[in-house]
Design an enzyme around this catalytic site. Structure first.
Site, PDB file in Angstrom:
ATOM      1  N   TYR A  17       0.831  -1.200   0.000  1.00  0.00           N
ATOM      2  CA  TYR A  17       0.000   0.000   0.000  1.00  0.00           C
ATOM      3  C   TYR A  17       0.872   1.258   0.000  1.00  0.00           C
ATOM      4  O   TYR A  17       0.674   2.172  -0.796  1.00  0.00           O
ATOM      5  CB  TYR A  17      -0.933   0.002   1.210  1.00  0.00           C
ATOM      6  N   TYR A  18       1.839   1.300   0.907  1.00  0.00           N
ATOM      7  CA  TYR A  18       2.667   2.493   1.027  1.00  0.00           C
ATOM      8  C   TYR A  18       3.600   2.674  -0.172  1.00  0.00           C
ATOM      9  O   TYR A  18       3.749   3.785  -0.669  1.00  0.00           O
ATOM     10  CB  TYR A  18       3.482   2.460   2.321  1.00  0.00           C
TER      11      TYR A  18
END
Length: 185
Positions: A17-18
């Protein structure tokens, strides 16, 4: 600032996600390593997904070696599952007026101001919150550590594509004491 807990059981999806979702949007920049502990682990410059995943799994991002006790969920006597905490996402947001001004002008000095403020937040975390605790003589001692390992991901818009300058500070829950032991933040 908003702080959420990140769990070891979802380290891979959190890292993705990051490092993918947040940084691959048009106009966004890669994440960067911050904090004294990141430097101590040889992590400087841009962040990659495998490095973040290793830190959230409680591993050295260079060697893959476990740092202290393994991050594993545990079951209590009454059958409840206690999830292992891998870290925290401390999201630092600029005032809306700054975000709108940046969106209207494109003046990158406004982003630089936000980055300076985020650096001050990391410095404050290291000064006041980079501790661990141990039991001693029936009480607790709070030991200083060698700092924090933080991956910072700046974004300029919200999920709704509205101007919102903010930075996700992904803080590892593993810290090293002055005597070299790896413990929980």
């Amino acid at each position: 600032m908003r702080v959420t807990t990140l769990y070891a059981s979802s380290a891979a999806s959190s890292a993705a996600y990051y490092t993918k979702y947040l940084t691959q949007a048009p106009g966004e920049v890669p994440g960067v390593w911050m904090g004294a502990q990141a430097d101590g682990l040889g992590r400087v410059g841009n962040v990659d997904g495998e490095q973040v995943q290793a830190r959230l799994a409680g591993l050295d991002p260079v060697t893959g070696r476990g740092l202290g006790r393994a991050l594993t969920d545990r079951t209590t006597a009454d059958g409840r599952v206690v999830k292992a905490v891998a870290g925290f996402d401390a999201t630092v947001s600029a005032p809306k007026s700054l975000s709108v001004l940046w969106a209207l002008t494109g003046d990158d000095r406004l982003l630089e101001c936000h980055d300076v403020a985020v650096g001050a937040v990391v410095d404050a975390f290291e000064r006041w919150a980079a501790t661990t605790r141990v039991r001693s003589g029936g009480g607790r001692l709070h030991l200083d550590t060698q700092g924090l390992s933080v991956a910072g991901f700046r974004q300029t818009t919200s999920r709704l594509d509205d101007p919102q300058i903010h930075t996700h500070l992904v803080v590892s829950a593993k810290v090293q004491t002055q005597d070299g032991r790896w413990m929980a933040l």
